[in-house]
Design a protein around this motif. Structure first.
Motif, PDB file in Angstrom:
ATOM      1  N   UNK A   1       3.445  -6.116   7.807  1.00  0.00           N
ATOM      2  CA  UNK A   1       4.240  -5.186   7.012  1.00  0.00           C
ATOM      3  C   UNK A   1       4.175  -5.552   5.533  1.00  0.00           C
ATOM      4  N   UNK A   2       4.304  -6.841   5.214  1.00  0.00           N
ATOM      5  CA  UNK A   2       4.228  -7.279   3.821  1.00  0.00           C
ATOM      6  C   UNK A   2       2.849  -6.990   3.241  1.00  0.00           C
ATOM      7  N   UNK A   3       1.811  -7.217   4.028  1.00  0.00           N
ATOM      8  CA  UNK A   3       0.448  -6.962   3.576  1.00  0.00           C
ATOM      9  C   UNK A   3       0.244  -5.477   3.291  1.00  0.00           C
ATOM     10  N   UNK A   4       0.747  -4.630   4.172  1.00  0.00           N
ATOM     11  CA  UNK A   4       0.646  -3.184   3.988  1.00  0.00           C
ATOM     12  C   UNK A   4       1.409  -2.755   2.744  1.00  0.00           C
ATOM     13  N   UNK A   5       2.614  -3.273   2.561  1.00  0.00           N
ATOM     14  CA  UNK A   5       3.414  -2.935   1.380  1.00  0.00           C
ATOM     15  C   UNK A   5       2.696  -3.358   0.104  1.00  0.00           C
ATOM     16  N   UNK A   6       2.111  -4.534   0.092  1.00  0.00           N
ATOM     17  CA  UNK A   6       1.374  -5.008  -1.077  1.00  0.00           C
ATOM     18  C   UNK A   6       0.204  -4.083  -1.410  1.00  0.00           C
ATOM     19  N   UNK A   7      -0.501  -3.604  -0.386  1.00  0.00           N
ATOM     20  CA  UNK A   7      -1.623  -2.691  -0.608  1.00  0.00           C
ATOM     21  C   UNK A   7      -1.143  -1.346  -1.157  1.00  0.00           C
ATOM     22  N   UNK A   8      -0.030  -0.856  -0.657  1.00  0.00           N
ATOM     23  CA  UNK A   8       0.533   0.402  -1.141  1.00  0.00           C
ATOM     24  C   UNK A   8       0.932   0.272  -2.604  1.00  0.00           C
ATOM     25  N   UNK A   9       1.634  -0.800  -2.945  1.00  0.00           N
ATOM     26  CA  UNK A   9       2.075  -1.024  -4.317  1.00  0.00           C
ATOM     27  C   UNK A   9       0.866  -1.151  -5.246  1.00  0.00           C
ATOM     28  N   UNK A  10      -0.146  -1.881  -4.819  1.00  0.00           N
ATOM     29  CA  UNK A  10      -1.360  -2.041  -5.624  1.00  0.00           C
ATOM     30  C   UNK A  10      -2.016  -0.675  -5.863  1.00  0.00           C
ATOM     31  N   UNK A  11      -2.053   0.157  -4.851  1.00  0.00           N
ATOM     32  CA  UNK A  11      -2.619   1.500  -4.992  1.00  0.00           C
ATOM     33  C   UNK A  11      -1.828   2.357  -5.952  1.00  0.00           C
ATOM     34  N   UNK A  12      -0.499   2.284  -5.882  1.00  0.00           N
ATOM     35  CA  UNK A  12       0.344   3.055  -6.795  1.00  0.00           C
ATOM     36  C   UNK A  12       0.184   2.589  -8.239  1.00  0.00           C
ATOM     37  N   UNK A  13       0.067   1.282  -8.445  1.00  0.00           N
ATOM     38  CA  UNK A  13      -0.130   0.751  -9.795  1.00  0.00           C
ATOM     39  C   UNK A  13      -1.468   1.215 -10.368  1.00  0.00           C
TER      40      UNK A  13
END
Length: 60
Positions: A4-16
């Motif tokens: 879940x943390x890994x997925x969240x990090x990827x989502x945030x990186x994509x949004x940035x």
């Protein structure tokens, strides 16, 4: 780090990265950024916007 943390990090990186590309696009088109700030919808110059932003979330 769990899945879940890994997925969240990827989502945030994509949004940035998306934000960065949007600011660059708005500069090319000389088009304002439309944002919600202090309870109001406002237009900002893309030349005055930060070219990058970081998202910080609180852990539960």
């Amino acid at each position: 780090m769990n899945k879940t943390d890994d997925t969240l990090d990827k989502i945030v990186q994509g949004l940035e990265e998306t934000y960065k590309k949007m600011v660059e696009f708005k500069k090319q088109k000389n088009s304002p950024l439309v944002v919600y700030k202090n309870g109001k919808i406002v237009e900002l110059s893309p030349f005055e916007a930060n070219p990058t932003t970081k998202y910080h979330h609180k852990s539960k």
